[in-house]
Write a protein that holds these residues in place. Structure first.
Motif, PDB file in Angstrom:
ATOM      1  N   LYS A 107      -6.595  15.600   0.656  1.00 20.82           N
ATOM      2  CA  LYS A 107      -7.498  15.183   1.741  1.00 20.82           C
ATOM      3  C   LYS A 107      -7.596  13.688   1.929  1.00 20.82           C
ATOM      4  CE  LYS A 107      -9.433  18.309   4.075  1.00 20.82           C
ATOM      5  NZ  LYS A 107      -9.650  18.287   5.483  1.00 20.82           N
ATOM      6  N   THR A 150      -4.835  14.506  10.424  1.00 19.72           N
ATOM      7  CA  THR A 150      -6.161  14.031  10.833  1.00 19.72           C
ATOM      8  C   THR A 150      -6.103  12.516  11.001  1.00 19.72           C
ATOM      9  OG1 THR A 150      -6.736  13.883   8.497  1.00 19.72           O
ATOM     10  CG2 THR A 150      -7.491  15.848   9.684  1.00 19.72           C
ATOM     11  N   ARG A 174       0.843  -1.202   0.000  1.00 18.75           N
ATOM     12  CA  ARG A 174       0.000   0.000   0.000  1.00 18.75           C
ATOM     13  C   ARG A 174       0.871   1.243   0.000  1.00 18.75           C
ATOM     14  NH1 ARG A 174      -5.442   0.712   2.250  1.00 18.75           N
ATOM     15  NH2 ARG A 174      -5.767   2.729   3.214  1.00 18.75           N
ATOM     16  N   ASN A 204      -1.527   6.571   1.774  1.00 18.17           N
ATOM     17  CA  ASN A 204      -2.936   6.158   1.827  1.00 18.17           C
ATOM     18  C   ASN A 204      -3.274   5.783   3.279  1.00 18.17           C
ATOM     19  OD1 ASN A 204      -5.499   5.250   1.352  1.00 18.17           O
ATOM     20  ND2 ASN A 204      -4.928   3.710  -0.159  1.00 18.17           N
ATOM     21  N   PRO A 205      -3.973   6.675   4.003  1.00 17.25           N
ATOM     22  CA  PRO A 205      -4.143   6.519   5.455  1.00 17.25           C
ATOM     23  C   PRO A 205      -4.990   5.327   5.854  1.00 17.25           C
ATOM     24  CG  PRO A 205      -5.506   8.309   4.614  1.00 17.25           C
ATOM     25  CD  PRO A 205      -4.652   7.860   3.478  1.00 17.25           C
ATOM     26  N   LEU A 249     -16.183  11.631   2.045  1.00 15.64           N
ATOM     27  CA  LEU A 249     -14.961  11.310   1.302  1.00 15.64           C
ATOM     28  C   LEU A 249     -15.069   9.971   0.595  1.00 15.64           C
ATOM     29  CD1 LEU A 249     -12.150  12.350   3.823  1.00 15.64           C
ATOM     30  CD2 LEU A 249     -13.131  13.693   1.952  1.00 15.64           C
ATOM     31  N   ARG A 250     -15.869   9.064   1.190  1.00 11.95           N
ATOM     32  CA  ARG A 250     -16.053   7.759   0.566  1.00 11.95           C
ATOM     33  C   ARG A 250     -17.430   7.238   0.932  1.00 11.95           C
ATOM     34  NH1 ARG A 250     -12.399   2.713   2.401  1.00 11.95           N
ATOM     35  NH2 ARG A 250     -13.726   2.768   4.239  1.00 11.95           N
ATOM     36  N   PRO A 280      -6.629  -1.412   7.451  1.00 12.94           N
ATOM     37  CA  PRO A 280      -7.245  -1.221   6.133  1.00 12.94           C
ATOM     38  C   PRO A 280      -7.883  -2.534   5.744  1.00 12.94           C
ATOM     39  CG  PRO A 280      -4.939  -1.710   5.845  1.00 12.94           C
ATOM     40  CD  PRO A 280      -5.213  -1.800   7.345  1.00 12.94           C
ATOM     41  N   SER A 281      -8.547  -2.576   4.615  1.00 10.97           N
ATOM     42  CA  SER A 281      -9.110  -3.836   4.143  1.00 10.97           C
ATOM     43  C   SER A 281      -7.974  -4.840   3.933  1.00 10.97           C
ATOM     44  CB  SER A 281      -9.876  -3.601   2.848  1.00 10.97           C
ATOM     45  OG  SER A 281      -9.076  -2.890   1.932  1.00 10.97           O
ATOM     46  N   ALA A 295      -8.637   8.932  11.022  1.00 13.09           N
ATOM     47  CA  ALA A 295      -9.944   8.353  10.702  1.00 13.09           C
ATOM     48  C   ALA A 295     -10.247   7.273  11.736  1.00 13.09           C
ATOM     49  CB  ALA A 295      -9.908   7.754   9.299  1.00 13.09           C
TER      50      ALA A 295
HETATM   51  P1  AMP Z   1      -9.329   1.046   3.542  1.00 14.78           P
HETATM   52  O1  AMP Z   1      -9.549   0.698   4.966  1.00 14.78           O
HETATM   53  O2  AMP Z   1      -8.377   0.155   2.834  1.00 14.78           O
HETATM   54  O3  AMP Z   1     -10.629   1.138   2.853  1.00 14.78           O
HETATM   55  O4  AMP Z   1      -8.674   2.497   3.504  1.00 14.78           O
HETATM   56  C1  AMP Z   1      -9.034   3.527   4.384  1.00 14.78           C
HETATM   57  C2  AMP Z   1      -9.536   4.737   3.652  1.00 14.78           C
HETATM   58  O5  AMP Z   1     -10.077   5.646   4.629  1.00 14.78           O
HETATM   59  C3  AMP Z   1      -8.478   5.553   2.927  1.00 14.78           C
HETATM   60  O6  AMP Z   1      -8.206   5.068   1.656  1.00 14.78           O
HETATM   61  C4  AMP Z   1      -9.124   6.940   2.894  1.00 14.78           C
HETATM   62  O7  AMP Z   1     -10.050   7.032   1.850  1.00 14.78           O
HETATM   63  C5  AMP Z   1      -9.889   6.987   4.225  1.00 14.78           C
HETATM   64  N1  AMP Z   1      -9.114   7.709   5.276  1.00 14.78           N
HETATM   65  C6  AMP Z   1      -8.413   7.166   6.274  1.00 14.78           C
HETATM   66  N2  AMP Z   1      -7.828   8.115   7.026  1.00 14.78           N
HETATM   67  C7  AMP Z   1      -8.143   9.297   6.492  1.00 14.78           C
HETATM   68  C8  AMP Z   1      -7.827  10.661   6.820  1.00 14.78           C
HETATM   69  N3  AMP Z   1      -7.063  10.994   7.852  1.00 14.78           N
HETATM   70  N4  AMP Z   1      -8.333  11.611   6.015  1.00 14.78           N
HETATM   71  C9  AMP Z   1      -9.113  11.266   4.974  1.00 14.78           C
HETATM   72  N5  AMP Z   1      -9.443  10.015   4.622  1.00 14.78           N
HETATM   73  C10 AMP Z   1      -8.980   9.039   5.362  1.00 14.78           C
END
Ligand code: AMP
Ligand code: MG
Length: 339
Positions: A225, A117, A58, A62-63, A193-194, A141-142, A119
């Motif tokens: 972002k 930031t 990864r 990519n957070p 954002l998603r 992450p996934s 998540a």
């Molecule tokens: P995944 O768990 O593989 O789906 O990836 C987590 C996703 O969460 C990332 O690809 C971003 O789209 C989102 N995400 C996680 N942390 C942040 C953050 N600090 N700011 C914005 N988006 C985030």
């Protein structure tokens, strides 16, 4: 060496304690959540988190999402907790909703992909919650190789990571099937954002109108972002083609495309909400909930059958349909056919 820990028949505290200890030792443990399987490590342990990025391949910017089991844990991760965050957490946690908030210094930048930031979400799955309670907040992450469809079965995780992580907890098939909805509450206006497992409509009932980031519907753009959005995603080896438009015309178009591709000698797979004659077919179900649940499994299974092309039926962009279409368009690399 990877141990596969069977918890398909429900929670087993002895096995949870073993898994929690692995997390505390800085090891990688894949575990089920209600959305998809996660690849977990101690969120505050830089070395452990770095291993997630390595294992997945990864990109470092990519957070990750930090998973908690108690609202009080949020205070240890986020510097500010705005009113909207409290309202949404109260209503939807545990559940498929991730909140982006200003991070505390204790959260390593590795975990947040270099952003200030963090998540956070509280998963609605007894195994995930027990694992967190027996260890610490878990960055996850996934649990798929970067760019591949997300895993909704332990078998998918085994396919991608057997021999490369310490443990995989098998909790059976995940219920929701698409990842969490991500809402940014760190800037002025709440922003989607998603799209994900919690429909945007539900969120707006609680906090009013939410901005939709342009990358959600359209093509990926370069973003500071949510860097995750700019990467290739959810792609099987076969080329995915999404057919969008009014239902009747979509059906007609799918039949045409099957003929066209087959006449060129391609092996064609179809994933749809009604049956089609093709080389391989995957029935997605009737409701948007069923389609979401089956989506990633369909991509992986058709891929295993060595089709060259996967034709996917587009669905309405309401409720879970917004998340489904976002994943399908990305999986196709934006090869969209309008019917
Ligand atoms: P995944 O768990 O593989 O789906 O990836 C987590 C996703 O969460 C990332 O690809 C971003 O789209 C989102 N995400 C996680 N942390 C942040 C953050 N600090 N700011 C914005 N988006 C985030
Ligand atoms: Mg992912």
């Amino acid at each position: 060496m990877t141990i596969v820990i069977n918890m398909r028949d429900g929670l087993d505290w002895r096995k949870i304690r073993v898994s929690g200890r692995l997390i505390l030792e800085g090891k990688l443990v894949a575990f089920p959540t209600e959305t998809v399987y996660g690849l977990g490590a101690d969120a505050l342990n830089e070395e452990a988190v770095r291993r997630i990025f390595e294992a997945k391949g990864r990109p470092a910017d990519n957070p990750l999402i930090v998973h908690i089991a108690d609202f009080n844990d949020l205070k240890k991760l986020a510097r500010e907790i705005p009113r909207e965050a409290r309202l949404l957490a109260e209503r939807f946690w545990p559940g498929p909703l991730t909140l982006v908030l200003p991070k505390r210094d204790e959260v390593p930048l590795v975990t947040t992909g270099g952003l200030d930031t963090v998540a956070v979400r509280m998963p609605a799955h007894e195994i995930a919650l027990a694992l967190i309670r027996s260890s610490t907040p878990i960055a996850a992450p996934s649990a798929n190789i970067s760019g591949k469809p997300s895993p909704t079965l332990a078998e998918h995780v085994i396919d991608d990571f057997y021999g490369r992580i310490e443990a995989i907890i098998d909790g059976g098939e995940t219920k929701v099937g698409v990842e969490s909805t991500v809402i940014d509450l760190s800037s002025e206006k709440p922003t989607l954002l998603r799209p994900g497992g919690l429909p945007l409509e539900e969120i707006e009932k609680i906090i009013g109108p939410v901005e939709v980031h342009p990358a959600v519907r359209g093509k990926a753009v370069d973003l500071a972002k949510a860097p995750g959005m700019k990467y290739k995603h959810y792609s099987p080896n076969a080329q995915v083609v999404v057919v969008e438009g009014p239902r009747e015309r979509v059906r007609e178009k799918i039949r045409e495309l099957i003929k066209e591709y087959r006449s060129k000698g391609y092996r064609v797979g179809v994933m749809a909400t009604e049956e089609f004659e093709a080389d391989e077919f995957f029935y997605l179900g009737k409701t948007l909930e069923e389609v979401a649940k089956n989506l990633f499994k369909a991509l992986r299974e058709l891929d295993k059958k060595n089709v060259d092309i996967i034709i996917a039926e587009g669905v309405e962009e309401r409720g879970l349909g917004l998340a489904v279409m976002n994943r399908l368009r990305k999986a196709s690399g934006y090869r969209i056919v309008r019917a």
